[in-house]
Design a protein around this motif. Structure first.
Motif, PDB file in Angstrom:
ATOM      1  N   VAL A  27      14.492  29.183  23.151  1.00  0.00           N
ATOM      2  CA  VAL A  27      15.791  29.703  23.578  1.00  0.00           C
ATOM      3  C   VAL A  27      16.767  28.566  23.807  1.00  0.00           C
ATOM      4  O   VAL A  27      16.436  27.577  24.451  1.00  0.00           O
ATOM      5  CB  VAL A  27      15.649  30.488  24.900  1.00  0.00           C
ATOM      6  CG1 VAL A  27      16.995  30.864  25.460  1.00  0.00           C
ATOM      7  CG2 VAL A  27      14.799  31.715  24.697  1.00  0.00           C
ATOM      8  N   ILE A  29      19.872  27.767  25.831  1.00  0.00           N
ATOM      9  CA  ILE A  29      20.758  28.213  26.906  1.00  0.00           C
ATOM     10  C   ILE A  29      22.092  27.523  26.712  1.00  0.00           C
ATOM     11  O   ILE A  29      22.150  26.313  26.568  1.00  0.00           O
ATOM     12  CB  ILE A  29      20.181  27.853  28.292  1.00  0.00           C
ATOM     13  CG1 ILE A  29      18.864  28.584  28.506  1.00  0.00           C
ATOM     14  CG2 ILE A  29      21.173  28.211  29.385  1.00  0.00           C
ATOM     15  CD1 ILE A  29      18.200  28.241  29.812  1.00  0.00           C
ATOM     16  N   ASP A  30      23.126  28.316  26.694  1.00  0.00           N
ATOM     17  CA  ASP A  30      24.455  27.768  26.482  1.00  0.00           C
ATOM     18  C   ASP A  30      25.330  28.167  27.659  1.00  0.00           C
ATOM     19  O   ASP A  30      25.869  29.270  27.702  1.00  0.00           O
ATOM     20  CB  ASP A  30      25.030  28.313  25.173  1.00  0.00           C
ATOM     21  CG  ASP A  30      26.360  27.692  24.835  1.00  0.00           C
ATOM     22  OD1 ASP A  30      26.636  26.577  25.308  1.00  0.00           O
ATOM     23  OD2 ASP A  30      27.138  28.331  24.103  1.00  0.00           O
ATOM     24  N   SER A  54      19.633  32.822  36.064  1.00  0.00           N
ATOM     25  CA  SER A  54      19.030  32.882  34.736  1.00  0.00           C
ATOM     26  C   SER A  54      17.714  32.143  34.607  1.00  0.00           C
ATOM     27  O   SER A  54      16.915  32.440  33.715  1.00  0.00           O
ATOM     28  CB  SER A  54      20.012  32.325  33.701  1.00  0.00           C
ATOM     29  OG  SER A  54      21.201  33.081  33.705  1.00  0.00           O
ATOM     30  N   ARG A  71      19.268  38.074  28.849  1.00  0.00           N
ATOM     31  CA  ARG A  71      20.533  37.457  28.415  1.00  0.00           C
ATOM     32  C   ARG A  71      20.301  36.485  27.256  1.00  0.00           C
ATOM     33  O   ARG A  71      21.038  36.469  26.280  1.00  0.00           O
ATOM     34  CB  ARG A  71      21.147  36.732  29.608  1.00  0.00           C
ATOM     35  CG  ARG A  71      22.459  36.056  29.328  1.00  0.00           C
ATOM     36  CD  ARG A  71      23.016  35.440  30.598  1.00  0.00           C
ATOM     37  NE  ARG A  71      24.186  34.638  30.312  1.00  0.00           N
ATOM     38  CZ  ARG A  71      24.686  33.743  31.142  1.00  0.00           C
ATOM     39  NH1 ARG A  71      24.127  33.544  32.327  1.00  0.00           N
ATOM     40  NH2 ARG A  71      25.745  33.049  30.822  1.00  0.00           N
ATOM     41  N   PHE A  72      19.251  35.649  27.380  1.00  0.00           N
ATOM     42  CA  PHE A  72      18.878  34.664  26.354  1.00  0.00           C
ATOM     43  C   PHE A  72      17.482  35.052  25.869  1.00  0.00           C
ATOM     44  O   PHE A  72      16.489  34.601  26.406  1.00  0.00           O
ATOM     45  CB  PHE A  72      18.830  33.246  26.937  1.00  0.00           C
ATOM     46  CG  PHE A  72      20.062  32.818  27.665  1.00  0.00           C
ATOM     47  CD1 PHE A  72      21.206  32.450  26.972  1.00  0.00           C
ATOM     48  CD2 PHE A  72      20.088  32.766  29.051  1.00  0.00           C
ATOM     49  CE1 PHE A  72      22.338  32.036  27.651  1.00  0.00           C
ATOM     50  CE2 PHE A  72      21.218  32.349  29.738  1.00  0.00           C
ATOM     51  CZ  PHE A  72      22.350  31.987  29.028  1.00  0.00           C
TER      52      PHE A  72
END
Length: 159
Positions: A27, A29-30, A54, A71-72
């Motif tokens: 994943v 994460i941004d 998160s 979310r991710f």
């Protein structure tokens, strides 16, 4: 849940967190802001990514929270359960072999895993693998110990 301390992560801490989650879950994460929240009455610490809880630290190991995993979406370390297991897993029950539809072969004993339901792929819980992924499906026995689930204090946490 009572907050002990709260501070923004430095860039090296953000890089380390992003790298660990990318390697462990596939994943990226941004986020624009990363804030570490140390909780007084919990065995976990949280990282707020853009204000959303998160990432959690389980035994100093970063992993996505249930909300973070939805979310991710994780690409690895996912255990998928059938619809009959949804209510149990959502209530914090450990995962039993008969409820498992699929598990990633790269899961090793003691790995953290995301537990998703088969119909929509929504993550219901985070757990600790008790066996390897290739050994998860079967007729009987507990294979994932629940660590964090939908509706628990951590899931309901609001800053």
């Amino acid at each position: 849940m009572e907050i002990n301390s709260r501070h923004h992560l430095r860039s090296d801490g953000v890089s380390e967190l992003e790298r660990a989650v990318a390697e462990g879950l596939g994943v990226e994460i941004d986020g624009d802001t990363y804030e570490l929240v140390e909780l007084a009455d919990s065995k976990f610490d949280l990282v707020l990514v853009d204000g959303e809880p998160s990432v959690l630290y389980v035994d100093d190991e970063p992993f996505l929270t249930v909300r973070g995993a939805n979310r991710f979406e994780p690409e690895t370390h996912v255990v998928t359960v059938d619809s009959g297991a949804i209510s149990f897993v959502s209530d914090g029950a450990d995962v039993m072999r008969p409820g498992i539809v699929e598990a990633d072969d790269d899961i090793e004993t003691d790995d953290l895993v995301a537990i998703a339901e088969e119909n929509h792929g929504k993550v219901l819980a985070i757990g600790r693998a008790l066996v390897e992924g290739s050994e998860m499906a079967g007729d009987q026995g507990k294979v994932v110990e629940s660590v964090h689930h939908v509706g628990d204090d951590l899931y309901e946490f609001v800053v």
